[in-house]
Design a protein around this motif. Structure first.
Motif, PDB file in Angstrom:
ATOM      1  N   GLU A 197      19.923  29.787  -0.982  1.00  0.00           N
ATOM      2  CA  GLU A 197      19.415  28.465  -1.193  1.00  0.00           C
ATOM      3  C   GLU A 197      17.747  28.880  -1.526  1.00  0.00           C
ATOM      4  O   GLU A 197      17.259  28.205  -2.304  1.00  0.00           O
ATOM      5  N   ILE A 198      17.244  29.990  -0.719  1.00  0.00           N
ATOM      6  CA  ILE A 198      15.916  30.118  -1.017  1.00  0.00           C
ATOM      7  C   ILE A 198      15.741  30.379  -2.454  1.00  0.00           C
ATOM      8  O   ILE A 198      14.791  30.222  -3.443  1.00  0.00           O
ATOM      9  N   VAL A 199      16.550  31.308  -2.994  1.00  0.00           N
ATOM     10  CA  VAL A 199      16.423  32.156  -4.267  1.00  0.00           C
ATOM     11  C   VAL A 199      16.770  30.868  -5.405  1.00  0.00           C
ATOM     12  O   VAL A 199      16.014  30.691  -6.257  1.00  0.00           O
ATOM     13  N   GLU A 200      17.646  29.950  -5.112  1.00  0.00           N
ATOM     14  CA  GLU A 200      18.052  29.042  -6.161  1.00  0.00           C
ATOM     15  C   GLU A 200      16.761  27.984  -5.955  1.00  0.00           C
ATOM     16  O   GLU A 200      16.432  27.509  -7.158  1.00  0.00           O
ATOM     17  N   SER A 201      16.161  27.667  -4.824  1.00  0.00           N
ATOM     18  CA  SER A 201      15.115  26.818  -4.653  1.00  0.00           C
ATOM     19  C   SER A 201      13.974  27.329  -5.782  1.00  0.00           C
ATOM     20  O   SER A 201      13.125  26.793  -6.444  1.00  0.00           O
ATOM     21  N   GLY A 202      13.747  28.784  -5.525  1.00  0.00           N
ATOM     22  CA  GLY A 202      12.636  29.472  -6.374  1.00  0.00           C
ATOM     23  C   GLY A 202      12.938  29.506  -7.890  1.00  0.00           C
ATOM     24  O   GLY A 202      12.028  29.067  -8.797  1.00  0.00           O
ATOM     25  N   MET A 203      14.198  29.423  -8.399  1.00  0.00           N
ATOM     26  CA  MET A 203      14.578  29.380  -9.684  1.00  0.00           C
ATOM     27  C   MET A 203      14.279  27.989 -10.113  1.00  0.00           C
ATOM     28  O   MET A 203      13.710  27.736 -11.339  1.00  0.00           O
ATOM     29  N   VAL A 204      14.436  26.871  -9.133  1.00  0.00           N
ATOM     30  CA  VAL A 204      14.258  25.564  -9.691  1.00  0.00           C
ATOM     31  C   VAL A 204      12.831  25.228  -9.818  1.00  0.00           C
ATOM     32  O   VAL A 204      12.590  24.485 -10.775  1.00  0.00           O
ATOM     33  N   ASP A 205      11.896  25.859  -9.152  1.00  0.00           N
ATOM     34  CA  ASP A 205      10.509  25.704  -9.343  1.00  0.00           C
ATOM     35  C   ASP A 205       9.858  26.685 -10.503  1.00  0.00           C
ATOM     36  O   ASP A 205       8.842  26.557 -10.599  1.00  0.00           O
ATOM     37  N   GLY A 206      10.951  27.126 -11.164  1.00  0.00           N
ATOM     38  CA  GLY A 206      10.359  28.040 -12.369  1.00  0.00           C
ATOM     39  C   GLY A 206      10.099  29.336 -12.351  1.00  0.00           C
ATOM     40  O   GLY A 206       9.424  30.166 -13.163  1.00  0.00           O
ATOM     41  N   LEU A 207      10.597  30.081 -11.097  1.00  0.00           N
ATOM     42  CA  LEU A 207      10.117  31.381 -10.919  1.00  0.00           C
ATOM     43  C   LEU A 207      11.533  32.332 -11.662  1.00  0.00           C
ATOM     44  O   LEU A 207      12.433  31.810 -11.552  1.00  0.00           O
ATOM     45  N   ASN A 208      10.986  33.295 -12.207  1.00  0.00           N
ATOM     46  CA  ASN A 208      12.177  34.307 -12.698  1.00  0.00           C
ATOM     47  C   ASN A 208      12.275  35.299 -11.474  1.00  0.00           C
ATOM     48  O   ASN A 208      12.041  34.997 -10.236  1.00  0.00           O
ATOM     49  N   ASP A 209      13.425  36.168 -11.653  1.00  0.00           N
ATOM     50  CA  ASP A 209      13.922  37.161 -10.729  1.00  0.00           C
ATOM     51  C   ASP A 209      12.591  37.899 -10.145  1.00  0.00           C
ATOM     52  O   ASP A 209      12.788  38.032  -8.579  1.00  0.00           O
TER      53      ASP A 209
END
Length: 287
Positions: free
Chosen positions: A167-179
């Motif tokens: 969930e933390i990874v997905e939330s970061g992706m939603v906020d515009g972060l890449n890998d």
């Protein structure tokens, strides 16, 4: 009749005794080494030193530190340990996080190839030729780079990242972060336990490195602490063969060298202990 609660108390009693015995087996030889290294020659020669110094003196430590090569070797070891641990942690953490991403192309293939290296290796001579062809011989990088990544540490860290909340990874992706952004901004700041644990493994290995520097380094100015201490011990033992009375002095010097070599790691370990236990347990859940 012995109740279940009483049985637990009896078991705790015997476990306590067992742990005291284990602690004694570990601490008594160590305390004896300290006592001998801080004692004068007379009591040591007469075998009077057990767990407390007699004729208290720092002469043996002064003898070690007055060696012109000692401080150079110590600074070399500190440099190798700091730089090598940093490089190893960065590479291991990045590789472990990449392997923990199941959607990565070739994930299983890379995992199998890395695991194979735990059972098969090229050997000492091919490794030496690789280091030589890359121009690393007689440089700091010959000590740091060949063992920069340990497969076991990589697998332990990958297991830790496998358990990282998606969930933390997905939330970061939603906020515009890449890998890369997720890794550096979200994953690493919450992975202090496993980083401290693996970092301690690498630091201890580099601090105690003897064989690799002995093979790859030719210049005495680049020798780490372990190589110089071995040379000092060899010189002391050769002197002891000529004069019988100096045999005990050589033995005392050996104990002093051991204390000097392990003191920095002993000072660092208490500060990492709280991360060490947690990191081993969490990193081994899926390993």
């Amino acid at each position: 009749m012995v109740t279940k609660k009483q049985r637990f108390h009896i078991m705790d009693f015997f476990l306590g005794i067992f742990m005291v015995i284990i602690m004694g087996a570990i601490l008594i030889p160590f305390i004896h080494m300290i006592a001998v290294s801080l004692s004068s020659n007379g009591p040591v020669m007469r075998g009077e030193v057990s767990l407390w110094p007699k004729g208290f003196t720092f002469d043996m430590y002064k003898h070690i530190m007055h060696d012109s090569k000692f401080f150079t070797a110590y600074s070399n070891t500190i440099q190798y340990t700091l730089i090598g641990t940093t490089i190893s942690l960065v590479i291991t953490a990045m590789g472990a996080y990449a392997l923990s991403r199941k959607e990565m192309v070739g994930n299983k293939l890379f995992s199998i190839m890395i695991t194979i290296t735990m059972f098969f290796g090229g050997g000492m001579i091919p490794t030496y030729l690789v280091v030589k062809n890359y121009g690393l011989l007689d440089t700091m990088w010959a000590v740091v780079l060949p063992g920069a990544v340990t497969t076991w540490n990589l697998i332990v860290m990958r297991s830790f990242f496998d358990a990282f909340p998606k969930e933390i990874v997905e939330s970061g992706m939603v906020d515009g972060l890449n890998d890369a952004g997720v890794f550096f901004r979200l994953v690493l700041p919450t992975s202090k336990a496993v980083l401290a644990t693996i970092g301690l493994y690498y630091a201890v290995s580099l601090w105690n490195a003897y064989f690799i520097p002995f093979i790859y380094l030719n210049s005495p100015d680049l020798y780490p602490l372990q190589v110089v201490l071995q040379q000092m011990l060899t010189a002391g033992i050769s002197e002891a063969s000529a004069v019988e009375d100096t045999m005990i002095v050589a033995e005392t010097m050996k104990y002093a060298c051991v204390i000097v070599a392990i003191a920095p790691i002993m000072c660092v370990y208490p500060f990492l202990q709280k991360y060490f236990v947690k990191g081993v347990l969490v990193g081994s859940v899926k390993g």
